[in-house]
Every structure is written in C-alpha cells, then in structure tokens.
Design a protein around this motif. Structure first.
Motif, PDB file in Angstrom:
ATOM      1  N   SER A 140       0.935  -1.347  -0.088  1.00 23.26           N
ATOM      2  CA  SER A 140      -0.130  -0.075   0.018  1.00 23.26           C
ATOM      3  C   SER A 140       0.805   1.483   0.026  1.00 23.26           C
ATOM      4  CB  SER A 140      -1.104   0.023   1.157  1.00 23.26           C
ATOM      5  OG  SER A 140      -1.735   1.217   1.317  1.00 23.26           O
ATOM      6  N   ILE A 141       1.834   1.332   0.703  1.00 25.46           N
ATOM      7  CA  ILE A 141       2.498   2.497   0.995  1.00 25.46           C
ATOM      8  C   ILE A 141       3.583   2.915  -0.245  1.00 25.46           C
ATOM      9  CG2 ILE A 141       4.607   3.619   2.199  1.00 25.46           C
ATOM     10  CD1 ILE A 141       3.510   2.118   4.638  1.00 25.46           C
ATOM     11  N   VAL A 142       3.755   1.776  -0.940  1.00 22.66           N
ATOM     12  CA  VAL A 142       4.535   1.988  -2.371  1.00 22.66           C
ATOM     13  C   VAL A 142       3.906   2.764  -3.308  1.00 22.66           C
ATOM     14  CG1 VAL A 142       5.963  -0.155  -1.963  1.00 22.66           C
ATOM     15  CG2 VAL A 142       4.064  -0.175  -3.427  1.00 22.66           C
ATOM     16  N   ALA A 143       2.518   2.906  -3.397  1.00 19.87           N
ATOM     17  CA  ALA A 143       1.668   3.716  -3.832  1.00 19.87           C
ATOM     18  C   ALA A 143       1.543   5.106  -3.689  1.00 19.87           C
ATOM     19  CB  ALA A 143       0.327   3.041  -4.204  1.00 19.87           C
ATOM     20  N   VAL A 144       2.206   5.642  -2.604  1.00 20.91           N
ATOM     21  CA  VAL A 144       1.931   6.975  -2.200  1.00 20.91           C
ATOM     22  C   VAL A 144       3.185   7.676  -1.842  1.00 20.91           C
ATOM     23  CG1 VAL A 144      -0.479   6.502  -0.950  1.00 20.91           C
ATOM     24  CG2 VAL A 144       1.632   6.184   0.289  1.00 20.91           C
ATOM     25  N   PRO A 145       3.266   9.181  -2.077  1.00 20.96           N
ATOM     26  CA  PRO A 145       4.800   9.555  -1.805  1.00 20.96           C
ATOM     27  C   PRO A 145       4.813   9.431  -0.320  1.00 20.96           C
ATOM     28  CG  PRO A 145       3.026  11.067  -3.135  1.00 20.96           C
ATOM     29  CD  PRO A 145       2.323   9.643  -2.948  1.00 20.96           C
ATOM     30  N   SER A 146       5.864   9.303   0.156  1.00 16.89           N
ATOM     31  CA  SER A 146       6.377   8.903   1.461  1.00 16.89           C
ATOM     32  C   SER A 146       8.115   8.626   1.476  1.00 16.89           C
ATOM     33  CB  SER A 146       5.659   7.743   2.069  1.00 16.89           C
ATOM     34  OG  SER A 146       6.521   7.269   3.299  1.00 16.89           O
ATOM     35  N   PRO A 147       8.660   9.243   2.665  1.00 17.39           N
ATOM     36  CA  PRO A 147      10.054   9.106   2.905  1.00 17.39           C
ATOM     37  C   PRO A 147      10.474   7.727   2.919  1.00 17.39           C
ATOM     38  CG  PRO A 147       9.137  10.900   4.236  1.00 17.39           C
ATOM     39  CD  PRO A 147       8.082  10.084   3.705  1.00 17.39           C
ATOM     40  N   TRP A 148       9.235   6.738   3.124  1.00 21.35           N
ATOM     41  CA  TRP A 148       9.557   5.366   3.442  1.00 21.35           C
ATOM     42  C   TRP A 148       9.213   4.662   2.287  1.00 21.35           C
ATOM     43  CZ3 TRP A 148      12.811   3.678   7.230  1.00 21.35           C
ATOM     44  CH2 TRP A 148      12.802   4.396   8.202  1.00 21.35           C
TER      45      TRP A 148
END
Length: 438
Positions: A140-148
């Motif tokens: 899920s997080i790989v689809a949103v801009p994030s430092p991680w």
C-alpha cells in the motif's frame, strides 16, 4: 520351530526420484541464520517506521483511479459517519489486523527457525514469513509519496522474490525440473517493474496490464510445477506438506470468494457510498492468516497426516452447507409464494416448515455427500474399506484354511500395499508338542 506357510507374496515399490539433501552445514548455515535475524530487524524497523504513513493513508479519502483498495472513498467516509464511526476507527481496526498478521507470521517463522534452521527449505520459508506479514502495508505504501516509499518498495520486491522462490522449490528445496532455475531468473527480471514501476500507475494503465499478465504466467508456472512435483517426484511425506500449503491457500481464496459473491448478486453493494466493500476488505484481511499456519504445520511436521481428515471434513461440510442453504432459501421463497393467500403475508409457517425440512435432510444428505467424496477423491481408502467389509463377510462363511489364507494375503496386499507379505502358520502337531513334553 515355526514353519512358513507356502503362500508368500512380494512386491517392490517404484523408487522415488533422488531429490538430494537440503541440509545446511558450516559457514552457509551461520550466514543464513544471520540473514534471517537481519531481515527480521530490518522488516520490523521499516514496518513500524511506516506505520504512521499507513494509518494516515487509511484515513485519507481517495478519489477516482488513485484509490488503493484499503482506502475509503468520500461516500464511504460519510456512510461511516452516518453509523457513528470515524475513519480513525476504520484505520485502527485495519492496522490492528495488519499487526496480528505480522505477529502470527513472525511467531511461525521463529518456530521454524528455532527447530529446523539447518534445513534449506525450512529456512527459506522462515525468511518468506518474515516479509509476508506486513505485505498489506508494504504494497500500500509503495503507491503513495512517502519518505519510506523506497525501503517499502525494496521490502515488497524481496517478498515477491521469496514468494516465487519458495513455491518453485517447495517442498524438496530443489528446482524440479532442473531447468526451472532459468525460468526463475526470467521471472526475477519481470518482478522489477512489478515492485518499482507498476504501483505508481492506475491498474488499467499499460504497465499495470503487463504486470498483471506476468503475474498470471508466474502463477500458472508455479501451479504446473507443483502438480508435476506432486504426481512424479514427491515422497508421501512431501505430498502431505504440499496438501497443507495448498489447503491454507485455498482457505484464503475461499474467504475472498465468499465475501465477493454478494457483490455479483447485488450490484448495489459495490456503489461508491456502500460500506460493504469496507467490510469485505476487513474480512479479507483474515484470509491470508491461514497461509503462515499451513506453512508452520508443513515445515514442522506437526499433525502432518491430519490434513487428509481436515480436507475431507471441509469438502463434506462445505458442500453440505451450500446445498442446504440453497434448499432453505428456495423452500422459504417457494412456500411464501404458495401460502401467501392463506397466511396473509405471515412467513413464520414457511420458515418453520423449511427449518424442519433442513433438519430432516441433514443426516441423509451428509452421508450421501460423504460417500460421493470418498469415492471420488479418496478412492484408495474407499476401496480399502469395501475390501475389508467383503473380507469380514468371507471370514464368517469360509471354512477352508487354504482359501482363508489366500483371502487374507490378498486383503493385506490390496489395502496396505506393503513391499513384502508373508504368512507363517504353526502345524497342529507342533502346537501340541509342548504339552506332550510336560
């Protein structure tokens, strides 16, 4: 001295293909143990560091094609508020389920590492379970801009590699056939856009369609390889391991399928403001929990042979439940239509009659389904039971010892299928000899 009977029967079993030794020794064992411990630390570090981003994503309403499947739409946010719940409650529940998955996978992985870390296949499964737990948050997080985002992309990529590698090697720990290692290298190259490029595009984009086709080809290859292993290569122990893992995957898929059926029957449940997709996402998160448990039973050899009974009962009662549910609904609807003019719209009589009919049908239908499944899926055991029944009837009527001996040897050979059968009988004068000596 005992004398052998004349009837002795022998049979040689076909030899299993030599699949090699998967035990680890020396420096390679130490390095892989260190790799497991390092992966646990890195995975937990990345997961907990990204938890705030994951929680914020769950609480942020999405719009259009940018929606991730765990995100709420604007209409669903309003529907939640209408029943007294906030997006924060939904986020907390989803995060709690993800944490439960992480803990379960880590516990099973630790047990496998503790008891069988010297086995290459077991250690590879333990590595997979470490990264499998947080895969919901990772993907899920790989689809949103994030430092991680980059660390989560790397973790997601590693999870895909281990997932494919485990299912290509399971349960022997070797590529079968040997040239499958080159197929794995080709698929490994294709996983790069799947993990690092495709999440940034909508599912209907050309990149998303290509990665979807690649995933289908990978799944088809894994299925063919596992069928070939099961039928041609695997030992009885390895077949039981395969059954456990297949059962866990089938249970996970069944959870999703059962939850998706109402969407096909009632299309209104899929509308943007409907809460059913939200409940389905939360319900579907429980499905993958069967997979680490099945791997745990398979790799630890715990209650390994109980899988046949479990599959049998699942087939019987699953089929029985579906049939009775269809009959019950049909009876209620049919009786209501038939008795509508008599009972003045009161459906209590139809419900009572339908319930009594289901209670009367339960046992006969269960026995019938059990017999069909035993005959279709457990033919050898079904034939063995019938053979024993026939021998019991012969035993009550047969008086010729030679004929009885032949029947007994035939029954043992057919039901147990040993490599060698030998029947030894003591002659009558030898049985009386000890009494004469006294």
């Amino acid at each position: 001295m005992n004398l052998p009977a004349e009837s002795t029967h022998s049979r040689k079993r076909p030899r299993q293909e030599n699949i090699g030794d998967t035990r680890l020794h020396g420096r390679s064992l130490v390095l892989l143990r260190v790799a497991w411990l390092t992966l646990v630390i890195l995975t937990l570090g990345i997961f907990f560091a990204s938890l705030s981003v994951y929680s914020a994503q769950l609480q942020t309403p999405c719009a259009g094609a940018s929606c991730w499947y765990t995100q709420l739409s604007a209409g669903q946010v309003e529907a939640l508020k209408g029943i007294g719940l906030s997006p924060g409650v939904y986020a907390a529940y989803t995060v709690a389920l993800t944490l439960a998955s992480v803990v379960l996978c880590l516990v099973v992985s630790t047990l496998i590492f503790w008891r069988r870390s010297d086995d290459r296949m077991a250690l590879l499964v333990a590595l997979l379970l470490v990264v499998f737990g947080p895969i919901y948050a990772t993907s899920s997080i790989v689809a949103v801009p994030s430092p991680w985002r980059v660390p989560n992309e790397c973790l997601y990529f590693l999870a895909l590699i281990l997932l494919m590698l485990v299912f290509l090697l399971f349960p022997s720990g070797q590529f079968v056939p040997h040239w499958m290692r080159w197929v794995f290298l080709v698929f490994l190259i294709g996983l790069v856009p799947t993990a690092f490029v495709a999440p940034a595009f909508p599912p209907y984009a050309p990149v998303g369609q290509l990665t979807f086709l690649e995933s289908l080809s990978e799944l088809a290859t894994i299925a063919i390889v596992q069928i070939y292993r099961y039928r041609r290569v695997s030992s009885p122990l390895q077949r039981q391991q395969t059954k456990w893992v297949v059962f866990g995957i089938a249970a996970s898929i069944t959870v999703v399928v059962i939850g998706s059926v109402p969407l096909l029957i009632f299309p209104t449940l899929a509308e943007p403001g409907s809460l059913y997709p939200v409940a389905l996402n939360a319900f579907s998160t429980l499905g993958p929990l069967f997979i680490p448990l099945s791997f745990g039973f398979a790799m630890l050899h715990s209650r390994l042979w109980d899988i046949d009974v479990l599959i049998n009962r699942t087939l019987v009662y699953g089929t029985l439940t579906v049939i009775l549910a269809v009959i019950y609904v049909g009876l209620v609807i049919g009786l209501q239509a038939l008795l509508r003019s008599i009972i003045s719209q009161d459906n209590s009589v139809a419900i009572v009659i339908s319930t009594l009919a289901i209670a009367a049908l339960f046992q006969p239908l269960r026995h019938r389904i059990q017999a069909i499944i035993d005959r279709r899926f457990y033919r050898r055991k079904y034939d063995a039971a019938k053979t024993l029944e026939a021998f019991s009837a012969t035993l009550r009527n047969e008086v010729d010892l030679d004929q009885l001996r032949e029947h007994l040897l035939a029954v043992v050979q057919e039901t147990m299928q040993p490599e060698h059968v030998s029947l030894w009988l003591r002659k009558a004068e030898q049985r009386r000899q000890p009494n004469a000596d006294r």
